[in-house]
Design an enzyme around this catalytic site. Sequence first.
Site: not given
Length: 403
Positions: A162, A294, A305, A326, A331, A390
């Site tokens: 990502c 994010h 976050e 998003k 995403h 990830f």
Amino acid sequence: MKRVVITGAGTVNALGLDVPSTLAAMAEGKCGIGDLNFRDVDRLAIKIGGQIHAWDAEGQFNRQQMALYDRFTQFTLVAAQQAIGQSGLEFAGELALRSGVILGTSGGGLTTQDDNYRMVYEEGKNRVHPFVVPKLMNNAACSHVSMEYNIKGPCYTVATACASSNHAMGQAFNMIRCGMSTAMITGGSESMLCFGGVKAWEGLRVMSKDACRPFSLNRNGMVQGEGAAVFVFEEMEHAQKRGAEILAEVIGFAMTSDASDIVMPSKQGAARAISGAITDARLNKDEIGYINAHGTGTAANDKTECAAVADALGAHADNIMISSTKSMHGHLIGGTGAVELLACIMALKDGIIAPTINYEEPDPECALDVVPNEARDAKVDVALSNAFAFGGLNAVLALRKAP
């Protein structure tokens, strides 16, 4: 050290097939997430996504090109055409040799893989098209942009889940800043919305069945999207000499690794990336006005976050607007940071902060100004764009209003 500016932008995503329509949709808080439409979608538990339903590949590419271009490459080429067209650059002579392409993607030609696995394993066919490998390889989009525009400098693809496109744009920024290149085509793309792509993500149990609600207490998971965004990064003096329109200046970049868990985010790793970008840009914390988060809409990401932002910015975190687009476009995995950079440019250039839509209930662990549900007019001189992937890989970009 050279200064780096953005002189072109292009995009294809669930909110719009170009930058103006995308920014208009962001400003209106529109949602591009809806019902998925592809083969065997009825076998999935997750049936929503930020899918580009209006895509007309046959109307844009000929038969020979279609044999070579996976969906993610198609998105990239259209976005690149928009960006390079806006920039006004023509890559010939010395400029061609001193320009490059760095793009991010995570899955690459996943639609091509999915289709050909079906042919071989489900339908029992023993042959596939001779161009399957060059069609599905992760560097296909990058290579086709290079060939289409005669760009002969450093060209490669970054795959860091990502954070792919943020890493790609950060590398492009550094190449110009250090004097290696004059201009770079950069950004990212992704097209994972096929049966195998969604089924794989279902297995993680992090997907929402109804909506993406970043930072809202009742959030229940992420929603996948697809698309691309491509930018022209250019050495500022070169852009100014030719009278190019400057959309924004890129002023800092940092990347870190959590070195802890393959899927669970780390506050410390994210905070170090945010702090690193601020330091690299030689900023004071109170200069930052907006952060594009994010903000995936998962319980773990959003609270981590927010904690990282608070840790990196201290008391100033309460004064910063932070939103996740998003919630509108989904995403885009490896392409997500690129599309989200558009929201940063809009904040800096137009003074419009894209909202976090679908926000319903405050979460005490996400107690920041998340610009809920409606866009906001605000003067912003500096913005950050977060990407946390990830594998514990983090990449943060810092941008300033055009000089």
